[in-house]
Design an enzyme around this catalytic site. Structure first.
Site, PDB file in Angstrom:
ATOM      1  N   SER A  15       0.806  -1.236   0.000  1.00  0.00           N
ATOM      2  CA  SER A  15       0.000   0.000   0.000  1.00  0.00           C
ATOM      3  C   SER A  15       0.836   1.281   0.000  1.00  0.00           C
ATOM      4  O   SER A  15       0.441   2.286   0.566  1.00  0.00           O
ATOM      5  CB  SER A  15      -0.950   0.062   1.205  1.00  0.00           C
ATOM      6  N   ASP A  72      -5.723  -1.302  -9.903  1.00  0.00           N
ATOM      7  CA  ASP A  72      -4.643  -0.464 -10.435  1.00  0.00           C
ATOM      8  C   ASP A  72      -4.819  -0.174 -11.924  1.00  0.00           C
ATOM      9  O   ASP A  72      -4.387   0.865 -12.405  1.00  0.00           O
ATOM     10  CB  ASP A  72      -3.283  -1.126 -10.179  1.00  0.00           C
ATOM     11  N   ASP A 148       8.335 -11.706  -0.805  1.00  0.00           N
ATOM     12  CA  ASP A 148       7.188 -12.619  -0.742  1.00  0.00           C
ATOM     13  C   ASP A 148       7.526 -13.866  -1.552  1.00  0.00           C
ATOM     14  O   ASP A 148       8.084 -13.755  -2.653  1.00  0.00           O
ATOM     15  CB  ASP A 148       5.943 -12.011  -1.422  1.00  0.00           C
ATOM     16  N   GLU A 150       5.491 -15.736  -3.142  1.00  0.00           N
ATOM     17  CA  GLU A 150       4.720 -15.846  -4.384  1.00  0.00           C
ATOM     18  C   GLU A 150       5.167 -14.865  -5.463  1.00  0.00           C
ATOM     19  O   GLU A 150       4.848 -15.053  -6.637  1.00  0.00           O
ATOM     20  CB  GLU A 150       3.221 -15.704  -4.098  1.00  0.00           C
ATOM     21  N   LYS A 224      22.936   9.052   1.026  1.00  0.00           N
ATOM     22  CA  LYS A 224      23.270   7.879   1.834  1.00  0.00           C
ATOM     23  C   LYS A 224      22.579   6.637   1.275  1.00  0.00           C
ATOM     24  O   LYS A 224      23.202   5.588   1.106  1.00  0.00           O
ATOM     25  CB  LYS A 224      22.822   8.159   3.281  1.00  0.00           C
ATOM     26  N   CYS A 382     -25.672   0.215 -11.405  1.00  0.00           N
ATOM     27  CA  CYS A 382     -25.796  -1.248 -11.454  1.00  0.00           C
ATOM     28  C   CYS A 382     -26.799  -1.723 -10.396  1.00  0.00           C
ATOM     29  O   CYS A 382     -27.989  -1.483 -10.549  1.00  0.00           O
ATOM     30  CB  CYS A 382     -24.431  -1.904 -11.345  1.00  0.00           C
ATOM     31  N   GLU A 406     -32.381 -11.998  -7.750  1.00  0.00           N
ATOM     32  CA  GLU A 406     -31.143 -12.231  -6.997  1.00  0.00           C
ATOM     33  C   GLU A 406     -31.418 -12.259  -5.490  1.00  0.00           C
ATOM     34  O   GLU A 406     -30.785 -12.999  -4.748  1.00  0.00           O
ATOM     35  CB  GLU A 406     -30.132 -11.112  -7.309  1.00  0.00           C
ATOM     36  N   ARG A 463     -25.419  -9.804 -13.732  1.00  0.00           N
ATOM     37  CA  ARG A 463     -26.172 -10.952 -14.244  1.00  0.00           C
ATOM     38  C   ARG A 463     -27.648 -10.628 -14.402  1.00  0.00           C
ATOM     39  O   ARG A 463     -28.358 -11.282 -15.149  1.00  0.00           O
ATOM     40  CB  ARG A 463     -26.097 -12.120 -13.259  1.00  0.00           C
ATOM     41  N   HIS A 508     -21.409   0.630 -15.612  1.00  0.00           N
ATOM     42  CA  HIS A 508     -20.530   1.314 -14.659  1.00  0.00           C
ATOM     43  C   HIS A 508     -19.855   2.500 -15.327  1.00  0.00           C
ATOM     44  O   HIS A 508     -18.742   2.357 -15.855  1.00  0.00           O
ATOM     45  CB  HIS A 508     -19.462   0.342 -14.139  1.00  0.00           C
ATOM     46  N   GLU A 510     -18.345   4.843 -14.037  1.00  0.00           N
ATOM     47  CA  GLU A 510     -17.110   5.225 -13.327  1.00  0.00           C
ATOM     48  C   GLU A 510     -15.854   4.651 -13.981  1.00  0.00           C
ATOM     49  O   GLU A 510     -14.786   5.250 -13.897  1.00  0.00           O
ATOM     50  CB  GLU A 510     -17.189   4.804 -11.849  1.00  0.00           C
TER      51      GLU A 510
HETATM   52  N1  GLN Z   1     -25.880  -8.009  -8.399  1.00  0.00           N
HETATM   53  C1  GLN Z   1     -26.392  -7.308  -9.538  1.00  0.00           C
HETATM   54  C2  GLN Z   1     -26.341  -8.153 -10.797  1.00  0.00           C
HETATM   55  O1  GLN Z   1     -25.610  -9.094 -10.864  1.00  0.00           O
HETATM   56  C3  GLN Z   1     -25.678  -5.993  -9.749  1.00  0.00           C
HETATM   57  C4  GLN Z   1     -24.218  -6.124 -10.047  1.00  0.00           C
HETATM   58  C5  GLN Z   1     -23.448  -4.864  -9.843  1.00  0.00           C
HETATM   59  O2  GLN Z   1     -23.900  -3.939  -9.159  1.00  0.00           O
HETATM   60  N2  GLN Z   1     -22.269  -4.796 -10.411  1.00  0.00           N
HETATM   61  O3  GLN Z   1     -27.020  -7.857 -11.746  1.00  0.00           O
END
Ligand code: GLN
Length: 532
Positions: A15, A72, A148, A150, A224, A382, A406, A463, A508, A510
């Site tokens: 981190s 990242d 580490d 791994e 140093k 989402c 769900e 999904r 998404h 973002e």
């Molecule tokens: N769990 C929901 C789905 O699978 C939303 C997934 C999410 O927010 N990325 O549709």
């Protein structure tokens, strides 16, 4: 000429911001006109972080081509505006899977399959695959900390590549921590010396040291470290804590890290780096003209890394609007009929976070109800959009048991349904609807006002999906679809036109927001939050 490689390793502690240093190096070389690509080498045995709990690994970032990756890669994209792909991510899981598949096919012709050379060859193959993509420099960040168990095969790959390609084609940047001991009032370099020794024991000599520190390091101290670690004094740079991660490239540039790297790689430093837009953005971020309070209602609020891209997208959009976004994390589980008012009333905008599973879902639905009935700008992402759709069904359409399949397999009103293509899938890893898909935006909608175009592409990871059977009822009652997947007729965006600003997105946004190109929906959300 083949690509050159810069490896970024870390020592002393995790981190320390290796991802930010890697992204900053990529940014600076790009600003000098070089074509770069940044990749992450993750030593864990999972194939990808898609199946990892965010508590373990923070946000799962998704590339346009549908790879679930380390967060990242989000930094790499946000810093450079260059899209990453499945080629930019390597995990030990992927490497071993490939080697074992080859072994089963008989490709090794009776040989004993070993870490060296078979695993290291596969790692090298993947790194050089990216190098073959017409890039000048590949920046490869190695996850974990040297020493580490791994990460050993990856460090061995660095040793081999340095030997095989030559020191002018492969350089190593090692990031360590110089702790400050307040009791004695001293900065300590010993952990750095030990960490470099560990690297040297595996046959790798770092070319550049980046020292992470909370306090300015004197030239004497850096000299140093240089002497002890076999590194030139000008190749020891400091990374002092700064107000925003986007200042890090500027801080590195002031210490000529980019020139040092280019010299070592025998590349012409060319002109001064073009960073004017970047500097302007950082200035706006550091000197905002106003502030706005926004809440992110989610499940993993004690772990902001779980929502990294959303937090950064808000920062980008805020800077664009000359505004500091004061973001609070509101624990969805804690939102109920009694607490709702107190927990949410001070905010000018609510983001309802993505997520999976039932925990905190009821709180998200209540937060949506609060924003909808109090005319507070809302962006549901989402699962956040799904919460908005369910809230509307329960409180406006009059289906109190409406739900997502769900959360409730037996609901009589599944307004959020499992996608057709998802039915029958039992494996968890990499099987969601992933990556970028086109979306047709309805003219006249808020989304259209934000994007300014009717065709956009956004990344997905889900999904479940809005159930088209109920669409007409929604439209009649005032929640309208404003973004549709043209091929599959899936609802990708919903809005309530009579509301101040109420947008739910199945994708998404973002993931697509970068420092120089903040996402239009986040910008418009902030603008709406700023208007009284
Ligand atoms: N769990 C929901 C789905 O699978 C939303 C997934 C999410 O927010 N990325 O549709």
């Amino acid at each position: 000429m083949g690509a050159k490689y810069i490896f970024v390793t870390g020592g002393v502690a995790s981190s320390l911001g290796k991802g930010i240093i890697s992204a900053s190096i990529g940014k600076l070389l790009q600003a000098r006109g070089y074509k770069v690509s940044i990749m992450k080498l993750d030593p864990y045995i999972n194939i990808d972080p898609g199946t990892l709990n965010p508590y373990e690994h923070g946000e799962c970032y998704v590339t346009e081509d549908g790879e679930e990756t380390d967060l990242d890669l989000g930094h790499y994209e946000r810093f450079t505006d260059i899209r990453t792909s499945r080629l930019n991510t390597v995990t030990t899981g992927k490497v071993y899977q490939e080697v074992i598949n080859k072994e089963r096919r008989g490709d090794f012709l009776g040989k004993t399959v070993q870490v060296i050379p078979h695993i290291t060859d596969e790692i090298k193959r993947r790194i050089q695959l990216l190098g073959a993509r017409k890039v000048d420099v590949v920046v490869a960040e190695i996850g974990g900390t040297v020493g580490d168990i791994e990460s050993l095969p990856y460090i061995e790959v660095v040793r081999q590549m340095k030997y095989q390609l030559g020191p002018h084609n492969v350089v190593v940047v090692h990031l360590t921590l110089v702790p400050y001991l307040s009791a004695s009032g001293e900065l300590k370099t010993k952990p750095t010396q030990h960490s470099v020794k560990t690297l040297q024991e595996t046959g790798v000599q770092p070319d550049v040291l980046v020292l992470r520190t909370e306090r300015e390091l004197s030239q004497e101290l850096r000299n140093k470290v240089a002497l002890f670690c076999n590194v030139e004094a000008r190749s020891v740079v400091q990374s002092v804590d700064v107000r925003t991660i986007y200042e890090v490239p500027l801080m590195m540039s002031r210490q000529h890290l980019d020139e040092t790297l280019l010299n070592k790689l025998h590349l012409d430093p060319r002109n001064e780096p073009m960073l004017d837009d970047w500097k302007a953005m950082v200035e706006r971020q550091k000197h905002p003209k106003r502030r706005v309070k926004v809440a992110l209602v989610g499940k993993y609020v004690e772990l902001p890394d779980a929502y990294k891209s959303i937090v950064e997208a808000l920062t980008h959009a805020g800077a664009r609007c000359d505004c500091k976004v004061d973001l609070d994390y509101v624990q969805a589980e804690g939102v109920n009929e009694q607490t709702m008012e107190e927990k949410l009333r001070e905010y000018k905008g609510l983001i309802i976070a993505p997520g999976f599973g039932d925990r905190g879902f009821q709180g998200k639905i209540l937060a949506v109800a609060y924003a909808r009935t109090h005319n507070i700008p809302l962006l549901g992402i989402c699962l956040g959009m799904q919460a908005a759709v369910i809230e509307f069904a329960r409180n406006v359409l009059g289906y109190p048991d409406a739900n997502s399949l769900e959360m409730d397999h037996s609901t009589a009103h599944p307004v959020i349904d499992l996608m057709e293509q998802q039915k029958g899938i039992t494996e968890k890893g990499g099987t969601m609807r992933l990556g970028a898909y086109p979306c047709a935006v309805t003219k006249g909608s808020r989304a259209y006002a934000a994007y300014g175009k009717t065709e956009v592409s956004e990344r997905h990871r889900h999904r479940y999906e809005m159930n088209n059977k109920y669409l007409q009822e929604y439209i009649k009652a005032g929640m309208v679809p404003t973004g549709i997947n043209p091929e599959m007729d899936l609802v990708e965006m919903v809005e309530i036109p009579s509301h101040k600003w109420f947008v739910g997105v199945q994708f998404h946004p973002e993931y697509n927001s970068t420092v120089l190109h903040p996402h239009p929906l986040f910008i418009d959300f902030i603008k709406a939050a700023l208007t009284e």
